[in-house]
Scaffold this motif. Structure first.
Motif, short mmCIF file in Angstrom:
data_model
loop_
_atom_site.label_atom_id
_atom_site.label_comp_id
_atom_site.label_asym_id
_atom_site.label_seq_id
_atom_site.Cartn_x
_atom_site.Cartn_y
_atom_site.Cartn_z
N ARG A 183 0.83 -1.20 0.00
CA ARG A 183 0.00 0.00 0.00
C ARG A 183 0.87 1.26 0.00
O ARG A 183 0.61 2.23 -0.72
CB ARG A 183 -0.91 0.01 1.23
CG ARG A 183 -1.95 1.10 1.22
CD ARG A 183 -2.52 1.31 2.59
NE ARG A 183 -1.53 1.71 3.56
CZ ARG A 183 -0.95 2.90 3.60
NH1 ARG A 183 -1.26 3.82 2.68
NH2 ARG A 183 -0.05 3.19 4.51
N LEU A 184 1.93 1.25 0.79
CA LEU A 184 2.81 2.42 0.85
C LEU A 184 3.50 2.66 -0.48
O LEU A 184 3.68 3.81 -0.90
CB LEU A 184 3.84 2.23 1.96
CG LEU A 184 3.29 2.39 3.38
CD1 LEU A 184 4.35 1.98 4.41
CD2 LEU A 184 2.83 3.82 3.62
N LYS A 186 2.35 1.94 -3.36
CA LYS A 186 1.36 2.50 -4.26
C LYS A 186 1.14 3.98 -3.95
O LYS A 186 1.04 4.82 -4.85
CB LYS A 186 0.04 1.73 -4.13
CG LYS A 186 -1.03 2.18 -5.09
CD LYS A 186 -2.27 1.31 -4.97
CE LYS A 186 -3.34 1.75 -5.97
NZ LYS A 186 -3.68 3.15 -5.87
N GLU A 187 1.13 4.29 -2.68
CA GLU A 187 0.94 5.68 -2.27
C GLU A 187 2.09 6.54 -2.76
O GLU A 187 1.90 7.67 -3.24
CB GLU A 187 0.84 5.73 -0.75
CG GLU A 187 0.27 7.02 -0.21
CD GLU A 187 0.03 6.90 1.29
OE1 GLU A 187 -0.73 6.00 1.69
OE2 GLU A 187 0.61 7.67 2.04
N ASP A 190 1.72 7.19 -6.39
CA ASP A 190 0.70 8.21 -6.63
C ASP A 190 1.28 9.61 -6.41
O ASP A 190 1.03 10.54 -7.19
CB ASP A 190 -0.48 7.99 -5.70
CG ASP A 190 -1.29 6.77 -6.11
OD1 ASP A 190 -1.06 6.27 -7.23
OD2 ASP A 190 -2.13 6.30 -5.32
N LEU A 191 2.03 9.75 -5.33
CA LEU A 191 2.63 11.04 -5.02
C LEU A 191 3.59 11.48 -6.12
O LEU A 191 3.60 12.64 -6.53
CB LEU A 191 3.36 10.97 -3.68
CG LEU A 191 2.48 11.09 -2.44
CD1 LEU A 191 3.31 10.84 -1.19
CD2 LEU A 191 1.82 12.46 -2.38
N ARG A 220 -0.46 10.33 6.75
CA ARG A 220 -0.45 9.86 5.39
C ARG A 220 -0.86 11.01 4.48
O ARG A 220 -1.82 11.71 4.75
CB ARG A 220 -1.41 8.68 5.22
CG ARG A 220 -1.27 8.02 3.90
CD ARG A 220 -2.23 6.88 3.79
NE ARG A 220 -2.07 5.94 4.90
CZ ARG A 220 -2.93 4.97 5.14
NH1 ARG A 220 -3.98 4.80 4.38
NH2 ARG A 220 -2.74 4.16 6.15
N ALA A 222 -2.16 12.64 0.93
CA ALA A 222 -2.96 12.28 -0.22
C ALA A 222 -3.48 13.55 -0.87
O ALA A 222 -3.53 14.61 -0.26
CB ALA A 222 -4.12 11.39 0.18
N HIS A 229 -8.04 8.79 -2.24
CA HIS A 229 -7.45 8.47 -0.94
C HIS A 229 -8.51 7.88 0.00
O HIS A 229 -9.65 8.27 -0.01
CB HIS A 229 -6.85 9.74 -0.33
CG HIS A 229 -6.15 9.47 0.97
ND1 HIS A 229 -5.17 8.54 1.06
CD2 HIS A 229 -6.31 10.01 2.18
CE1 HIS A 229 -4.71 8.52 2.31
NE2 HIS A 229 -5.40 9.41 3.01
N HIS A 230 -8.06 7.03 0.77
CA HIS A 230 -9.00 6.30 1.63
C HIS A 230 -9.68 7.23 2.62
O HIS A 230 -10.72 6.92 3.17
CB HIS A 230 -8.26 5.19 2.37
CG HIS A 230 -7.38 5.70 3.47
ND1 HIS A 230 -7.63 5.42 4.78
CD2 HIS A 230 -6.28 6.47 3.44
CE1 HIS A 230 -6.68 5.97 5.53
NE2 HIS A 230 -5.87 6.61 4.74
N CYS A 237 -10.05 9.13 8.22
CA CYS A 237 -9.05 8.09 8.46
C CYS A 237 -9.36 7.37 9.76
O CYS A 237 -9.31 6.16 9.84
CB CYS A 237 -7.66 8.70 8.52
SG CYS A 237 -6.36 7.50 8.75
N HIS A 249 -3.38 0.34 10.05
CA HIS A 249 -2.22 0.87 9.34
C HIS A 249 -1.40 1.78 10.23
O HIS A 249 -0.32 2.21 9.84
CB HIS A 249 -2.65 1.59 8.06
CG HIS A 249 -3.41 2.85 8.29
ND1 HIS A 249 -4.77 2.88 8.24
CD2 HIS A 249 -3.02 4.10 8.60
CE1 HIS A 249 -5.20 4.11 8.47
NE2 HIS A 249 -4.15 4.87 8.70
#
Length: 279
Positions: A183-184, A186-187, A190-191, A220, A222, A229-230, A237, A249
């Motif tokens: 997940r990180l 992927k984050e 994205d950034l 986090r 986003a 973003h979640h 969050c 997380h």
DNA sequence: TGGGATATTCAGTTTACTTCA
DNA sequence: CATGAAGTAAACTGAATATCC
């Protein structure tokens, strides 16, 4: 004699072994009123000092019974000595006084009653002091060495089970870390994509920065502009502080790893054994 | 304080016995 | 029913450690 018995009753139960003290599942069930196994063992000592052959002996294997009937005082004296590392190979050392003249190692199979009593005592104490060992042996019609060996093997079995639990825990924790890592990554991608976005989409770099938000708790980052973003997907969050539990997380090394109360983050499949201190 | 004797526990192994295909 | 493989548990061995003298 009575003084000795009183002394025994005082001594029994006072030598909790340190070997497995971390395994709370074994000792936590113990209450101050649960010394009955030892009390029973003690009373049996008194009874069997008057009776030569206890009924439980009928359930032991021939060699055990033979060893016992061949002279308890002899056997007890020898058993109080350690068979020791220099003992005769093949188990003959325990049987050499005629219990099994053939020389082969015969194996006793404990009766259900004997095993139950031993289990009950093990729940109370995972280790034995010499008096407890003697009392139990007398109660069960076994030799002290046999009681000692049973406790050794029982401790080993307990440890093995605990190791299996630990392995399962580590396995699940590793899976969680792998997911988190994915997940990180992927984050991060994205950034980077956001940063490399053409100016046409973003009027200015400051405007782009303004669209980035950070969760104050999990830190986090986003883009608030898109709803990927979640935080947006899940509204918040950390939406409601209903149970004081941080989202997974935010728990890289969860309290479960050091929490012995069983509040594991993966306790959905709570094991019968205790989650140990792993870190 | 160092060292031998002794006792205890543990990890690893062996072996008798049981279960099951 | 006989048999062999696999599993289980009792028993053993050797090492490590603690305590006492």
């Amino acid at each position: 004699m009575m003084q000795q018995q009183q002394q025994q009753s005082l001594d029994l139960g006072l030598s909790l072994g340190g070997g497995l003290t971390s395994q709370g599942s074994l000792s936590s069930s113990t209450t101050s009123g649960q010394l009955s196994p030892w009390a029973a063992a003690l009373s049996s000592v008194r009874q069997q000092q008057q009776a030569d052959l206890p009924a439980t002996r009928a359930s032991t294997s021939p060699d055990s019974a033979a060893a016992l009937s061949s002279g308890d005082s002899h056997n007890n004296k020898r058993d109080l000595e350690r068979t020791g590392s220099g003992g005769v190979r093949g188990g003959v050392s325990d049987e050499e006084d005629g219990a099994d003249g053939a020389g082969g190692r015969k194996k006793l199979r404990l009766s259900k009653d004997q095993a139950a009593v031993l289990e009950e005592c093990f729940k109370t104490h995972s280790t034995l002091n010499p008096k407890q060992k003697l009392a139990l042996a007398n109660r069960l019609g076994l030799r002290p060495r046999q009681v000692e060996v049973w406790f050794q093997n029982r401790r080993a079995r307990t440890k093995l089970k605990q190791t299996e639990v630990d392995c399962e825990y580590l396995k699940r924790w590793c899976e969680r870390l792998a997911d988190e890592n994915k997940r990180l990554e992927k984050e991060l991608a994205d950034l980077r994509a956001l940063k490399a976005a053409p100016p046409a989409a973003m009027p200015s770099s400051s405007a782009a920065a303004a669209t980035l938000t950070m969760c104050p708790s999990c830190r986090r980052v986003a883009a608030a502009a898109n709803n990927n973003h979640h935080h947006q997907q899940q509204q918040q969050c950390h939406p409601v502080k209903s149970n004081n539990v941080l989202p997974s997380h935010c728990q890289f090394f969860p309290a479960a790893a050091v929490d012995r109360t069983g509040q594991s983050t993966w306790n959905a499949t709570a094991s019968p054994l205790v989650t140990r201190e792993l870190f």
